[in-house]
Design a protein around this motif. Structure first.
Motif, PDB file in Angstrom:
ATOM      1  N   ASP A   1       0.869  -1.163   0.000  1.00 30.00           N
ATOM      2  CA  ASP A   1       0.000   0.000   0.000  1.00 30.00           C
ATOM      3  C   ASP A   1       0.906   1.213   0.000  1.00 30.00           C
ATOM      4  N   LEU A   2       0.820   2.013  -1.029  1.00 27.51           N
ATOM      5  CA  LEU A   2       1.644   3.200  -1.128  1.00 27.51           C
ATOM      6  C   LEU A   2       0.821   4.381  -0.677  1.00 27.51           C
ATOM      7  N   ASP A   3       1.014   4.751   0.584  1.00 32.22           N
ATOM      8  CA  ASP A   3       0.331   5.918   1.096  1.00 32.22           C
ATOM      9  C   ASP A   3       1.339   6.848   1.731  1.00 32.22           C
TER      10      ASP A   3
ATOM     11  N   PRO B   1       6.876   7.870   2.883  1.00 29.81           N
ATOM     12  CA  PRO B   1       7.805   8.995   3.002  1.00 29.81           C
ATOM     13  C   PRO B   1       8.070   9.369   4.444  1.00 29.81           C
ATOM     14  N   LEU B   2       7.052   9.226   5.312  1.00 32.04           N
ATOM     15  CA  LEU B   2       7.235   9.535   6.728  1.00 32.04           C
ATOM     16  C   LEU B   2       8.252   8.575   7.349  1.00 32.04           C
TER      17      LEU B   2
ATOM     18  N   VAL C   1      13.805   7.384   9.258  1.00 31.65           N
ATOM     19  CA  VAL C   1      15.060   6.623   9.140  1.00 31.65           C
ATOM     20  C   VAL C   1      16.233   7.569   8.946  1.00 31.65           C
ATOM     21  N   VAL C   2      16.058   8.591   8.077  1.00 36.18           N
ATOM     22  CA  VAL C   2      17.141   9.544   7.832  1.00 36.18           C
ATOM     23  C   VAL C   2      17.447  10.336   9.096  1.00 36.18           C
ATOM     24  N   VAL C   3      16.421  10.805   9.791  1.00 34.73           N
ATOM     25  CA  VAL C   3      16.619  11.584  11.023  1.00 34.73           C
ATOM     26  C   VAL C   3      17.254  10.715  12.089  1.00 34.73           C
TER      27      VAL C   3
END
Length: 154
Positions: A18-20, A24-25, A30-32
């Motif tokens: 499911d691409l919702d 991106p969140l 993960v980056v933070v």
């Protein structure tokens, strides 16, 4: 407005992915989290590890230098010990030669004294023998004169 309609729209069920908005969140999280972990934990730990490696390499270099210095000192001490042994051996040989010379001198002196004592005793015995002969000769002369006088008077 279309976003609101899409948000209110029902979630279709059943797909494998499911691409919702959560993808991106999650990527941002993960980056933070990676950045925070890197700043708070990995850099200080890396710095400690690098400092420790530097300390170990410095200690290792110092240890090698000290080991080389100890080996030089050991070689110098071995050389000094070798020289001291040779000097002691030379001193022992010299002392033995000196004692041998003193022994030979004492033996020679004792032989000379014994010879002079023997010579003095021989001279003394010769003198006593000569005195005894002269006394005996005078006594023999007296007795022979007495014998001659008695024979002539008889």
């Amino acid at each position: 407005m279309t976003w609101l309609l899409l948000a209110e729209a029902g979630v279709p069920e059943g797909g494998l992915f499911d691409l919702d908005a959560t993808l991106p969140l999650m990527a941002v999280q993960v980056v933070v989290l990676t950045y925070l972990l890197n700043v708070l934990f990995f850099r200080p730990v890396g710095k400690v590890v690098e400092d420790r490696e530097g300390y170990i390499s410095t200690s290792r270099a110092d240890a090698k230098e000290k080991l080389a210095q100890i080996q030089r000192l050991e070689a110098d001490l071995a050389e000094q010990l070798k020289g001291a042994r040779q000097a002691a051996q030379a001193a022992v040989v010299e002392a033995e030669q000196e004692v041998d010379g003193l022994y030979r001198a004492a033996i020679t002196q004792a032989e000379l004294e014994a010879n002079s004592t023997k010579e003095a005793a021989r001279r003394e015995m010769d003198d006593e023998r000569n005195q005894a002969r002269s006394q005996l000769q005078s006594r023999v002369d007296q007795l022979s004169d007495q014998i001659i006088n008695r024979l002539l008077t008889a």
